[in-house]
Design a protein around this motif. Structure first.
Motif, PDB file in Angstrom:
ATOM      1  N   ARG A  76      91.754 -87.166  -1.643  1.00  0.00           N
ATOM      2  CA  ARG A  76      90.756 -87.278  -0.591  1.00  0.00           C
ATOM      3  C   ARG A  76      91.449 -87.390   0.770  1.00  0.00           C
ATOM      4  N   PRO A 136      92.207 -88.634   4.552  1.00  0.00           N
ATOM      5  CA  PRO A 136      92.042 -89.959   5.149  1.00  0.00           C
ATOM      6  C   PRO A 136      90.780 -90.028   6.011  1.00  0.00           C
ATOM      7  N   LYS A 137      90.149 -91.176   6.014  1.00  0.00           N
ATOM      8  CA  LYS A 137      88.942 -91.398   6.796  1.00  0.00           C
ATOM      9  C   LYS A 137      89.256 -91.462   8.295  1.00  0.00           C
ATOM     10  N   LEU A 138      90.441 -91.932   8.629  1.00  0.00           N
ATOM     11  CA  LEU A 138      90.811 -92.147  10.021  1.00  0.00           C
ATOM     12  C   LEU A 138      91.847 -91.131  10.496  1.00  0.00           C
ATOM     13  N   SER A 139      91.777 -90.819  11.774  1.00  0.00           N
ATOM     14  CA  SER A 139      92.775 -89.936  12.386  1.00  0.00           C
ATOM     15  C   SER A 139      93.961 -90.776  12.856  1.00  0.00           C
ATOM     16  N   ASP A 174      92.910 -92.986  15.596  1.00  0.00           N
ATOM     17  CA  ASP A 174      92.159 -94.138  15.085  1.00  0.00           C
ATOM     18  C   ASP A 174      93.102 -95.215  14.569  1.00  0.00           C
ATOM     19  N   ILE A 225      83.740 -97.862   8.964  1.00  0.00           N
ATOM     20  CA  ILE A 225      84.457 -98.123   7.718  1.00  0.00           C
ATOM     21  C   ILE A 225      84.295 -99.596   7.357  1.00  0.00           C
ATOM     22  N   ALA A 242      88.839-101.362   4.262  1.00  0.00           N
ATOM     23  CA  ALA A 242      89.502-100.109   4.657  1.00  0.00           C
ATOM     24  C   ALA A 242      90.426-100.331   5.844  1.00  0.00           C
ATOM     25  N   TYR A 252      94.923 -99.734   6.256  1.00  0.00           N
ATOM     26  CA  TYR A 252      95.653 -99.002   7.285  1.00  0.00           C
ATOM     27  C   TYR A 252      96.540 -99.893   8.142  1.00  0.00           C
TER      28      TYR A 252
END
Length: 77
Positions: free
Chosen positions: A13, A15-18, A21, A45, A49, A53
């Motif tokens: 999957r 990543p949700k964040l750049s 971010d 998020i 989460a 990170y």
């Protein structure tokens, strides 16, 4: 092996964040007055989460480092 059957290291999957971010999370979390619940709501998020990170002190963890490494060829901030 044909082109179709070669294993890829791009699996999983995304990543949700750049990278931006992750840098912003690190900056926000380094401030002791930051409310993690508010930050989580702003980024869309969960609190858990965030901690995947960055650490509670704002240090970038392995997952955050991977996001940064993918964003910049030299892996720098």
């Amino acid at each position: 092996m044909t082109q179709q059957h070669r294993p890829s290291n791009q699996g999983g999957r995304p990543p949700k964040l750049s990278a931006a971010d992750v840098r912003e999370l690190s900056r926000l979390m380094s401030d002791r007055d930051t409310c993690v619940q508010d930050v989580a709501a702003d980024f869309g998020i969960s609190r858990a989460a965030i901690y995947k990170y960055v650490s509670p002190r704002g240090e970038i963890r392995a997952r955050g480092r991977r996001v940064l490494d993918r964003a910049t060829p030299e892996g720098g901030l």
